[in-house]
Design a protein around this motif. Structure first.
Motif, PDB file in Angstrom:
ATOM      1  N   SER A   5      25.632  13.888  61.155  1.00  0.00           N
ATOM      2  CA  SER A   5      26.019  14.947  60.219  1.00  0.00           C
ATOM      3  C   SER A   5      27.191  14.504  59.351  1.00  0.00           C
ATOM      4  CB  SER A   5      26.389  16.206  60.991  1.00  0.00           C
ATOM      5  OG  SER A   5      26.894  17.173  60.123  1.00  0.00           O
ATOM      6  N   ASP A   6      28.169  13.837  59.961  1.00  0.00           N
ATOM      7  CA  ASP A   6      29.324  13.350  59.199  1.00  0.00           C
ATOM      8  C   ASP A   6      28.916  12.288  58.188  1.00  0.00           C
ATOM      9  OD1 ASP A   6      31.048  15.044  60.498  1.00  0.00           O
ATOM     10  OD2 ASP A   6      31.720  13.532  61.956  1.00  0.00           O
ATOM     11  N   ILE A   7      28.015  11.409  58.580  1.00  0.00           N
ATOM     12  CA  ILE A   7      27.542  10.376  57.663  1.00  0.00           C
ATOM     13  C   ILE A   7      26.793  10.998  56.495  1.00  0.00           C
ATOM     14  CG2 ILE A   7      25.928   8.441  57.428  1.00  0.00           C
ATOM     15  CD1 ILE A   7      26.684   7.689  60.332  1.00  0.00           C
ATOM     16  N   GLY A   8      25.926  11.942  56.778  1.00  0.00           N
ATOM     17  CA  GLY A   8      25.184  12.619  55.722  1.00  0.00           C
ATOM     18  C   GLY A   8      26.102  13.383  54.775  1.00  0.00           C
ATOM     19  N   ARG A   9      27.082  14.080  55.334  1.00  0.00           N
ATOM     20  CA  ARG A   9      28.037  14.816  54.500  1.00  0.00           C
ATOM     21  C   ARG A   9      28.833  13.859  53.630  1.00  0.00           C
ATOM     22  NH1 ARG A   9      33.199  17.534  56.835  1.00  0.00           N
ATOM     23  NH2 ARG A   9      33.324  15.366  57.292  1.00  0.00           N
ATOM     24  N   TYR A  10      29.242  12.743  54.193  1.00  0.00           N
ATOM     25  CA  TYR A  10      30.004  11.757  53.431  1.00  0.00           C
ATOM     26  C   TYR A  10      29.173  11.198  52.272  1.00  0.00           C
ATOM     27  CZ  TYR A  10      32.445   7.460  52.278  1.00  0.00           C
ATOM     28  OH  TYR A  10      33.067   6.462  51.595  1.00  0.00           O
ATOM     29  N   LEU A  11      27.908  10.907  52.525  1.00  0.00           N
ATOM     30  CA  LEU A  11      27.042  10.386  51.459  1.00  0.00           C
ATOM     31  C   LEU A  11      26.835  11.418  50.349  1.00  0.00           C
ATOM     32  CD1 LEU A  11      24.346   8.468  53.508  1.00  0.00           C
ATOM     33  CD2 LEU A  11      26.106   7.491  52.030  1.00  0.00           C
ATOM     34  N   VAL A  12      26.613  12.664  50.722  1.00  0.00           N
ATOM     35  CA  VAL A  12      26.407  13.712  49.726  1.00  0.00           C
ATOM     36  C   VAL A  12      27.682  13.931  48.919  1.00  0.00           C
ATOM     37  CG1 VAL A  12      25.945  16.177  49.442  1.00  0.00           C
ATOM     38  CG2 VAL A  12      24.549  14.826  50.996  1.00  0.00           C
ATOM     39  N   GLU A  13      28.838  13.960  49.583  1.00  0.00           N
ATOM     40  CA  GLU A  13      30.107  14.129  48.872  1.00  0.00           C
ATOM     41  C   GLU A  13      30.361  12.965  47.914  1.00  0.00           C
ATOM     42  OE1 GLU A  13      33.218  14.617  51.711  1.00  0.00           O
ATOM     43  OE2 GLU A  13      32.590  16.641  52.251  1.00  0.00           O
ATOM     44  N   SER A  17      30.607  13.283  43.896  1.00  0.00           N
ATOM     45  CA  SER A  17      31.825  12.839  43.208  1.00  0.00           C
ATOM     46  C   SER A  17      31.509  11.829  42.111  1.00  0.00           C
ATOM     47  CB  SER A  17      32.810  12.221  44.200  1.00  0.00           C
ATOM     48  OG  SER A  17      33.227  13.179  45.136  1.00  0.00           O
ATOM     49  N   LEU A  18      30.599  10.903  42.395  1.00  0.00           N
ATOM     50  CA  LEU A  18      30.209   9.930  41.374  1.00  0.00           C
ATOM     51  C   LEU A  18      29.524  10.611  40.189  1.00  0.00           C
ATOM     52  CD1 LEU A  18      28.922   6.992  43.595  1.00  0.00           C
ATOM     53  CD2 LEU A  18      30.997   7.054  42.209  1.00  0.00           C
ATOM     54  N   TYR A  19      28.708  11.605  40.460  1.00  0.00           N
ATOM     55  CA  TYR A  19      28.058  12.332  39.366  1.00  0.00           C
ATOM     56  C   TYR A  19      29.086  13.097  38.540  1.00  0.00           C
ATOM     57  CZ  TYR A  19      24.773  15.114  36.729  1.00  0.00           C
ATOM     58  OH  TYR A  19      24.077  15.693  35.708  1.00  0.00           O
ATOM     59  N   LEU A  20      30.081  13.669  39.188  1.00  0.00           N
ATOM     60  CA  LEU A  20      31.141  14.356  38.442  1.00  0.00           C
ATOM     61  C   LEU A  20      31.907  13.383  37.550  1.00  0.00           C
ATOM     62  CD1 LEU A  20      32.545  16.908  41.016  1.00  0.00           C
ATOM     63  CD2 LEU A  20      31.439  17.405  38.851  1.00  0.00           C
ATOM     64  N   ILE A  21      32.129  12.177  38.028  1.00  0.00           N
ATOM     65  CA  ILE A  21      32.793  11.161  37.206  1.00  0.00           C
ATOM     66  C   ILE A  21      31.924  10.829  35.994  1.00  0.00           C
ATOM     67  CG2 ILE A  21      33.490   8.728  37.163  1.00  0.00           C
ATOM     68  CD1 ILE A  21      34.413   9.126  40.081  1.00  0.00           C
ATOM     69  N   ILE A  22      30.609  10.740  36.194  1.00  0.00           N
ATOM     70  CA  ILE A  22      29.707  10.453  35.080  1.00  0.00           C
ATOM     71  C   ILE A  22      29.733  11.587  34.062  1.00  0.00           C
ATOM     72  CG2 ILE A  22      27.259  10.188  34.491  1.00  0.00           C
ATOM     73  CD1 ILE A  22      26.957   8.576  37.067  1.00  0.00           C
ATOM     74  N   VAL A  23      29.800  12.834  34.532  1.00  0.00           N
ATOM     75  CA  VAL A  23      29.859  13.971  33.607  1.00  0.00           C
ATOM     76  C   VAL A  23      31.161  13.939  32.796  1.00  0.00           C
ATOM     77  CG1 VAL A  23      30.004  16.490  33.478  1.00  0.00           C
ATOM     78  CG2 VAL A  23      28.336  15.416  34.981  1.00  0.00           C
ATOM     79  N   GLY A  83      28.363  24.042  48.688  1.00  0.00           N
ATOM     80  CA  GLY A  83      27.431  23.347  49.566  1.00  0.00           C
ATOM     81  C   GLY A  83      28.134  22.621  50.696  1.00  0.00           C
ATOM     82  N   PHE A  84      29.273  22.004  50.412  1.00  0.00           N
ATOM     83  CA  PHE A  84      30.024  21.312  51.465  1.00  0.00           C
ATOM     84  C   PHE A  84      30.560  22.310  52.481  1.00  0.00           C
ATOM     85  CE2 PHE A  84      31.144  18.087  47.984  1.00  0.00           C
ATOM     86  CZ  PHE A  84      29.943  17.452  48.162  1.00  0.00           C
ATOM     87  N   TRP A  85      30.988  23.484  51.997  1.00  0.00           N
ATOM     88  CA  TRP A  85      31.506  24.503  52.908  1.00  0.00           C
ATOM     89  C   TRP A  85      30.394  24.991  53.831  1.00  0.00           C
ATOM     90  CZ3 TRP A  85      30.496  29.757  53.528  1.00  0.00           C
ATOM     91  CH2 TRP A  85      31.383  30.420  54.365  1.00  0.00           C
ATOM     92  N   CYS A  86      29.206  25.230  53.266  1.00  0.00           N
ATOM     93  CA  CYS A  86      28.070  25.684  54.077  1.00  0.00           C
ATOM     94  C   CYS A  86      27.647  24.607  55.075  1.00  0.00           C
ATOM     95  CB  CYS A  86      26.890  26.056  53.191  1.00  0.00           C
ATOM     96  SG  CYS A  86      27.145  27.559  52.251  1.00  0.00           S
TER      97      CYS A  86
END
Length: 95
Positions: A5-13, A17-23, A83-86
């Motif tokens: 779960s931690d690995i999956g959350r880290y990958l999604v975060e 974050s990378l997509y936000l940088i692109i925006v 989504g991260f909070w949920c």
């Protein structure tokens, strides 16, 4: 199970974050009048174009400032945080 779960959350975060940088880069490139024939600029434009096309139907673009980029960044950040909070609430171990 918590490690997966931690690995999956880290990958999604990280991806969010990378997509936000692109925006943000899209906003900077558009405000500075950059040439969109550059391959890096084309990637940034293609990665951010689908949601911005929808928002531009509602929010008109100015000459050098596109408000739809700011609105999309805020919406995406809000959805990502929610989504991260949920995810944390659902993947919390029950003790």
């Amino acid at each position: 199970m918590a490690a997966v779960s931690d690995i999956g959350r880290y990958l999604v975060e990280t991806i969010a974050s990378l997509y936000l940088i692109i925006v943000v880069l899209r906003g900077i490139l558009q405000a500075s009048g950059a040439d969109f024939y550059n391959p890096i600029s084309q990637f940034i434009a293609r990665a951010t174009n689908p949601p911005l096309l929808v928002l531009r139907k509602v929010i008109p673009a100015g000459r050098r400032f596109d408000a739809s980029i700011v609105v999309w960044r805020c919406l995406f950040k809000g959805l990502a945080c929610q989504g991260f909070w949920c995810w944390r609430a659902l993947c919390r171990p029950a003790f």
